[in-house]
Design an enzyme around this catalytic site. Sequence first.
Site: not given
Ligand SMILES: [Zn+2]
Length: 465
Positions: A75, A77, A109, A193, A246, A292, A319
Amino acid sequence: MPEPTSRGARSAPRPTGRVVIRGGTVVDGRGERVADVVVDGAEVVEVAPGATVPRGATVLDAGGCVVAPGLVDLHTHLRQPGAEEAETVETGSRAAALGGFTAVVAMPNTDPPIDSAAVALEVLALGAGATCLVAVAGAITMGRAGERLAPMGELASLGIHLFTDDGAGVQDVAVMRRALEYARGFDVTLAQHCEDDDMAGGGHMHEGEWSSRLGVPGIPAEAEEMMVARDIALARLTGGRVHFLHISTGRSAEFVAAAKAEGLSVTAEVTPHHLTLTHAELAGYDPVYKVNPPLRCESDVRALRAACMSGTVDAVATDHAPHAPERKDATLDVAPPGMLGLQTALPVVLAALAHGPGANGAVTHGVSDGPGTMSTRDILGLMSWQPARIAGLARDQGGDQGGPIEPGGPANICVIDPAATWEVDASRLASRSRNTPWAGRVMNGQVRHTLFRGEPVVIDGEAQR
Ligand SMILES: [Zn+2]
């Protein structure tokens, strides 16, 4: 030019010489033994105590260290394309290598999102020269809008194994059901998620004692738990495979444990910060603690640690969510959620799960008397071979991640000094962003060297490129 794939299996290895990792304890899914590891090119050629050092080999000292398969982050980003001011594939993968990771799964994303082969190929191409494997996850729905399904078959043909609309959950139950039925045809996993948007209602932190005290709109635990329960029902109905991203509450973990006991195809991850921090951190309205799902209660932290120990949780995933200072340094209501994770994950997880009561209080804060301690090997399972399997990157799945470390196997290796202490200097992190909650804190446990496909990309804690 070989076609890039999400497993990276067909990309040509960089030319590397011979490397000997000397004097460490090899710890992998097979067990533990004191041995030198000799690497030639991208491959391990010998694992034995007192191995002969080939002429011209680079010798990396691993005295007192654990020599493990490279960590795998489910995970991450990476923000590229679309938010290169916060992170790029290059800077994020360098942070990953420094954190001991030899593979990351880039979340879709981005802007545009990874909902087409064109964008997936763009990210895979950016990752081709990176210091770790950059696998990508595809979106479940077009534009992550939760309405029309993305072309999962086409994306799966690029080696993509995980699909998610992360940043948001798929709200429409009929869409999620259809996605699970569709995904079965390609043997891929949907990663959710879990957050019911109506229930979360624009909250900025966990709804509870602290949100009331601070007067900040909250996100109840139920916003997550409702979707975990719903998707377990859908996994049962469709026979599809669901990975829960998560999870942050004790009850989510209970639901996952029950689903596993029933034999459903579900897996779950937790983040390092949900194993260590609570909503009390928000007392000073510091947006660095806005994530989040939000930081929850001490009882949730304890339950998540117990779920790691019992096997309910399969993986720790960072995350890693970089945000440029001009966006993150804002008031709690406008700052975007997320914190950095790659370079600090391992020591934070060791503090939560290995060091036991009282140790490393600077990291574990008030939550210090956990339910027990985990072995280093079990923790590495959560951070290497178990996530490698969930990501479809394990060796018997056609990938080269998660070990074991053996002759003929791929040289994706991290060397960890469990006794080293270091202070987190946010200004020296490899990430383009600075939103770490650990700035100025002393960590126990440090990644000393990382080898990616035989190339020493980190030596003595320093990135080599
Ligand atoms: Zn998420």
